[in-house]
Design an enzyme around this catalytic site. Structure first.
Site, short mmCIF file in Angstrom:
data_model
loop_
_atom_site.label_atom_id
_atom_site.label_comp_id
_atom_site.label_asym_id
_atom_site.label_seq_id
_atom_site.Cartn_x
_atom_site.Cartn_y
_atom_site.Cartn_z
CG HIS A 9 -4.40 -10.81 8.71
ND1 HIS A 9 -5.70 -11.03 9.11
CD2 HIS A 9 -4.42 -10.84 7.35
CE1 HIS A 9 -6.46 -11.20 8.04
NE2 HIS A 9 -5.72 -11.10 6.97
NE ARG A 18 -9.90 -5.78 13.92
CZ ARG A 18 -9.42 -7.03 13.94
NH1 ARG A 18 -8.55 -7.38 14.90
NH2 ARG A 18 -9.80 -7.91 13.05
N GLY A 40 -15.09 -13.68 6.70
CA GLY A 40 -13.80 -13.03 6.54
C GLY A 40 -12.91 -13.34 7.71
CD GLU A 106 -12.28 -5.56 11.05
OE1 GLU A 106 -12.71 -5.02 9.99
OE2 GLU A 106 -11.09 -5.63 11.34
CD GLU A 115 -12.47 -4.41 4.07
OE1 GLU A 115 -12.88 -5.52 4.45
OE2 GLU A 115 -11.45 -3.87 4.52
#
Length: 299
Positions: A9, A18, A40, A106, A115
């Site tokens: 993270h 991003r 998430g 994300e 994912e």
């Protein structure tokens, strides 16, 4: 607390492009007083951006109890309990006391779909998003392209190293995907072709074309096929892991091939294969590629 999880993270927090892409997209998507759901949520970065842009309330959904504990501490440390509600749950079972105006998430993998972002957001949007609600990102595309490395990566196993051959090493390597951060942009031997294209939050919108023909448009030495994603965030805002940029937390998916000279008009027939089940679906390196070359003028 798993230190590797925190480090992951931290890397995402350090990815400036991003964060700027999500910041610009949420600025467009959120109207003052909107209700936002963050899927998430992790360290709540997107939730905090939503509050910054005028959200009345954010529901931060996190399935991992370890990250939920971190999120709870962040909420308490910033006295946000009246504006930010943490929901510890699998997003696909989510129920909220009111419909959301904006859904943000994300969940892009290195390749894009591993994912299962398309599937998850399709379920969530149907359950909690009001009609006409906005989704950030709104589209996710995965593309494949044939490449020649620029003196890095798999391209180092060449036939001439100080007058010696290293290319015999290629005979020892089993087919296996790996992840790569480009230091120098590779030479594209084909135009990138989409193998997956989804409008996020819309059930039934996913288009999958795992079998593609990559037509060679410039001659060179074929080193690999690369896969990458592009997320359409909002009008004029995109986020992609190719070309690589400093601080990018996503690597590019690479399927190495034995070095092969190719000419304009040759075709590389490729078939991207996702793992059938289990945790391997979420691991980009478990996705495989079947491929073969058809020379120009041959069927």
């Amino acid at each position: 607390m798993d230190q590797r999880l925190l480090l992951m993270h931290q890397t995402m927090l350090a990815d400036g492009p991003r964060l700027r892409a999500y910041d610009r997209a949420l600025e467009q998507a959120i109207d003052p007083g909107d209700v936002v759901v963050d899927i998430g949520a992790g360290t709540l970065v997107l939730s905090l951006l939503a509050l910054r842009h005028g959200a009345e309330h954010v529901y931060a959904v996190e399935a991992d109890p370890r990250m939920a504990e971190v999120a709870a501490r962040i909420i308490a440390a910033n006295d946000l309990k009246d504006r930010l509600t943490l929901v510890v749950a699998d997003a696909r079972t989510l129920r909220l006391p009111r419909r959301a105006d904006v859904l943000v998430s994300e969940m892009m993998g290195n390749l894009g779909p591993e994912e299962e972002m398309t599937e998850v957001l399709g379920v969530v949007a149907r359950r909690v998003l009001r009609p006409g609600g906005r989704v950030v990102p709104r589209r996710l595309v995965t593309r494949l392209a044939a490449i020649e490395f620029d003196a890095e990566g798999w391209g180092l196993w060449g036939p001439d190293f100080l007058g010696h051959r290293l290319d015999v090493v290629q005979e020892l390597v089993e087919p296996q995907a790996h992840l790569h951060f480009f230091q120098r942009t590779p030479r594209l031997l084909s135009e990138p072709e989409p193998v997956a294209d989804s409008l996020l939050g819309r059930a039934g919108s996913a288009r999958s074309r795992p079998s593609q023909r990559l037509r060679i448009v410039r001659p060179g030495t074929l080193h690999a096929v690369m896969g990458y994603f592009t997320a359409e965030m909002a009008d004029g805002v995109e986020l992609s892991n190719f070309p690589s940029y400093p601080g990018c937390n996503w690597a590019v998916w690479i399927w190495p091939l034995r070095h092969t000279r190719v000419a304009e008009g040759d075709e590389l027939r490729v078939d991207l294969r996702r793992p059938r089940h289990g945790t391997g679906v979420r691991l980009a390196t478990d996705w495989r590629l079947d491929c073969g070359i058809v020379r120009a003028g041959r069927s």
